[in-house]
Scaffold this active site. Structure first.
Site, PDB file in Angstrom:
ATOM      1  N   LYS A  77      -9.720  32.582 -21.321  1.00 12.51           N
ATOM      2  CA  LYS A  77     -10.772  32.905 -20.364  1.00 12.51           C
ATOM      3  C   LYS A  77     -10.398  34.094 -19.482  1.00 12.51           C
ATOM      4  CE  LYS A  77     -12.855  28.316 -20.176  1.00 12.51           C
ATOM      5  NZ  LYS A  77     -13.120  27.112 -19.373  1.00 12.51           N
ATOM      6  N   SER A  89     -17.376  23.815 -17.250  1.00  8.45           N
ATOM      7  CA  SER A  89     -16.402  24.734 -16.646  1.00  8.45           C
ATOM      8  C   SER A  89     -16.995  25.777 -15.707  1.00  8.45           C
ATOM      9  CB  SER A  89     -15.599  25.446 -17.741  1.00  8.45           C
ATOM     10  OG  SER A  89     -16.427  26.290 -18.513  1.00  8.45           O
TER      11      SER A  89
END
Length: 258
Positions: free
Chosen positions: A201, A152
């Site tokens: 996140k 990611s």
């Protein structure tokens, strides 16, 4: 006491027993929460995250933060009460255990995460050098981020390499001195892909000071469901879109948002 009453009592007792078992039995679930963030333009554990050989490196201002989620250990016992608790919180979510830990052992999980990180770093390096029109045979990029795995950070690695070597192409910083966070995979051609966990996140990003969060457009719906105050969430599909968005933000212009 009638037979009907006895039957109802027996069924009720069975239901209570089953609920009790469900309450205490471990479930195939993992609880995730906002994880660490790291500035790819800086250092971690005493080592530069990005090193460049074969090209001059700029002095940068601002930050480019990759973000993570933190999940309970693969062997942790998660119960119904934990899942119910996560349901009522915005900083926790319950995920299928196999979706987070598809491998069968801790060593396999670590090996898979490390392999995905190496692949992500290779793609980020290729995408950045391709954008900068630099030869990989002449310019060597080193990427090191201890304690973090998975794919990611691809987009943020790519932006970090570009910022260190070229900045905005006009002597300035990609960040404009801001704290920029983001998530998303990257391909060598510069396509940005979804990674999951975006709601957690963006909370990690804002917690650690980011004011802008770059997110794969495919995850925009999830991102806007719980957006922390003071965080500007910008959807992108490609590296070029991310660079254009950062340039627009630095110039005080408008950008697409989730």
């Amino acid at each position: 006491m009638s037979s009907r009453t006895v039957a109802i009592a027996a069924c009720s007792a069975l239901v209570v027993a089953l609920l009790a078992v469900a309450g205490f039995a471990p479930l195939p679930v993992t609880i995730a929460e906002p994880g660490l963030t790291a500035n790819v333009l800086g250092s971690r554990s005493g080592a530069k995250v990005i090193t460049v050989t074969g090209a001059p490196v700029r002095r940068t201002a601002g930050q480019l933060r990759m973000v993570t989620i933190s999940a309970t250990e693969p062997w942790a016992a998660i119960h119904l009460s934990d899942v119910v608790g996560a349901w009522f919180r915005t900083d926790e979510t319950a995920l299928p255990h196999d979706a987070v830990y598809p491998a069968t052992s801790v060593k396999q999980v670590e090996a898979q995460n490390n392999a995905e990180m190496r692949q992500s770093q290779d793609a980020a390096t290729a995408a950045a050098l391709r954008h900068l029109k630099l030869s990989p045979s002449k310019v060597k990029i080193g990427l090191r981020l201890s304690g973090v795995g998975g794919p990611s950070a691809g987009l943020m690695f790519t932006l970090g390499i570009i910022d260190l070597i070229d900045g905005d192409g006009h002597g300035g910083d990609l960040t404009g001195g801001r704290d920029i966070a983001g998530t998303g995979t990257i391909t060598t051609a510069g396509a940005v892909g979804a990674v999951g966990g975006v709601q957690l996140k963006e909370q990690a990003a804002r917690r650690d000071g980011a004011t802008v969060f770059l997110v794969p457009r495919a995850e925009c719906t999830d991102a806007k469901a719980v957006t922390p105050a003071g965080l500007r969430v910008v959807p992108v599909d490609t590296l070029d879109q991310a660079l254009s968005a950062l340039a627009a933000i630095d110039a005080g212009g408008r950008t697409a948002t989730c």
